[in-house]
Design an enzyme around this catalytic site. Structure first.
Site, PDB file in Angstrom:
ATOM      1  N   ASP A  62     -94.167 -26.090  -7.669  1.00 47.13           N
ATOM      2  CA  ASP A  62     -92.957 -27.157  -7.614  1.00 47.13           C
ATOM      3  C   ASP A  62     -93.958 -28.369  -8.316  1.00 47.13           C
ATOM      4  OD1 ASP A  62     -91.277 -29.263  -7.542  1.00 47.13           O
ATOM      5  OD2 ASP A  62     -90.359 -28.737  -5.765  1.00 47.13           O
ATOM      6  N   ASN A  89     -94.861 -28.912 -19.589  1.00 44.96           N
ATOM      7  CA  ASN A  89     -93.679 -28.504 -20.123  1.00 44.96           C
ATOM      8  C   ASN A  89     -92.332 -28.662 -19.179  1.00 44.96           C
ATOM      9  OD1 ASN A  89     -91.735 -26.913 -21.786  1.00 44.96           O
ATOM     10  ND2 ASN A  89     -91.838 -25.784 -20.163  1.00 44.96           N
ATOM     11  N   TYR A 157     -82.861 -38.820 -18.518  1.00 43.57           N
ATOM     12  CA  TYR A 157     -83.685 -38.072 -19.148  1.00 43.57           C
ATOM     13  C   TYR A 157     -84.456 -38.841 -20.398  1.00 43.57           C
ATOM     14  CZ  TYR A 157     -84.778 -34.033 -22.166  1.00 43.57           C
ATOM     15  OH  TYR A 157     -85.654 -33.083 -22.945  1.00 43.57           O
ATOM     16  N   LYS A 161     -88.560 -39.453 -21.119  1.00 40.31           N
ATOM     17  CA  LYS A 161     -88.985 -38.902 -22.117  1.00 40.31           C
ATOM     18  C   LYS A 161     -89.785 -40.099 -22.705  1.00 40.31           C
ATOM     19  CE  LYS A 161     -88.409 -34.548 -21.404  1.00 40.31           C
ATOM     20  NZ  LYS A 161     -89.734 -33.712 -21.215  1.00 40.31           N
TER      21      LYS A 161
END
Length: 252
Positions: A62, A89, A157, A161
């Site tokens: 994790d 990733n 998100y 990013k």
């Protein structure tokens, strides 16, 4: 040159599905020993069953747990003695809701995976790449075209990013004296379970709902293979790979 240096070793996080799975298989086919990290043992074993099993090594991890990440890279060091590539990733999204309706815990969960997890992995990879002989390696961070332009109702998100871009630039600057190259690959609509909703129609910035084109995830995997086969004197700092007709340039 020590014997360990003759092996090519990669770590791929989020290797149990989607882009991580495709990249793991492509790197193994290219001759890498790939240590696949992910939260689900069954998903990692499924990936392993799809490729050359002798070069695919599963380790349940994790990435939001620094202790588990450290154990992952300690295992790589003990088993192989070096690390050539980290494909950073692992990531997750959040429900598309107005900002004020996004639960604080969901925000924290996204930050923990997409930013903290990526930092934890980079931190440990860099330490190993600095001390190994020969020194150096390559880190590829999975950004997103959301590192440049948001979708509606995607603040967690999108924010993480965008942060990946700062992480990538700092790694590239701070580690280049040690032969470490750092890339950000920004991927738009690779055909995985995560983008199934695009094929059914997704909310656009103008309020409409439209089906979006997707591309073969293996094209992403082949791009990663191409990058890692450059000598460390050459870096692809940023790459955008996307479905040609998806809305990105001019999004909104």
């Amino acid at each position: 040159m020590n014997q360990a240096a003759t092996k090519k070793v990669a770590v791929v996080t989020g290797a149990g599905s989607g882009i991580g799975r495709a990249v793991s298989l492509a790197l193994a086919a290219d001759g890498f020993d790939v240590v696949m990290a992910g939260r689900r043992a069954d998903a990692l074993e499924q990936t392993r069953s799809m490729g050359p099993a002798e070069r695919l090594h599963a380790m349940v991890t994790d990435v939001t747990s620094y202790d588990q990440v450290k154990a992952l890279f300690d295992h790589v060091d003990q088993k192989f003695g070096r690390l050539d590539v980290l494909f950073n990733n692992a990531g997750r999204g959040a429900p598309a809701v107005p900002i004020e309706d996004l639960p604080v815990q969901t925000w924290l969960d996204v930050v923990n995976v997409n930013l903290n997890g990526m930092f934890f992995c980079a931190r440990e990879a860099i330490a190993l790449m600095k001390r190994q002989d020969p020194q150096g390696g390559r880190i590829i961070n999975n950004g997103s075209i959301s590192a440049h332009a948001p979708r509606p109702f995607s603040i967690a998100y999108t924010a993480t990013k965008h942060a990946v871009t700062g992480l990538t630039k700092s790694i590239a600057l701070d580690t280049r004296p040690y032969g470490i190259a750092c890339t950000q690959i920004d991927i738009g609509n690779a055909a995985t379970e995560m983008t199934d909703r695009m094929a059914k129609g997704i909310l656009q910035a103008d309020g409409s709902t439209r089906v979006e084109p997707r591309m073969d995830v293996n094209h992403v995997a082949q791009s990663v293979v191409q990058i890692v086969n450059f000598p460390l004197q050459t870096n692809v700092q940023f790459m955008t790979i996307m479905a040609t007709n998806m809305p990105f340039v001019g999004r909104g």
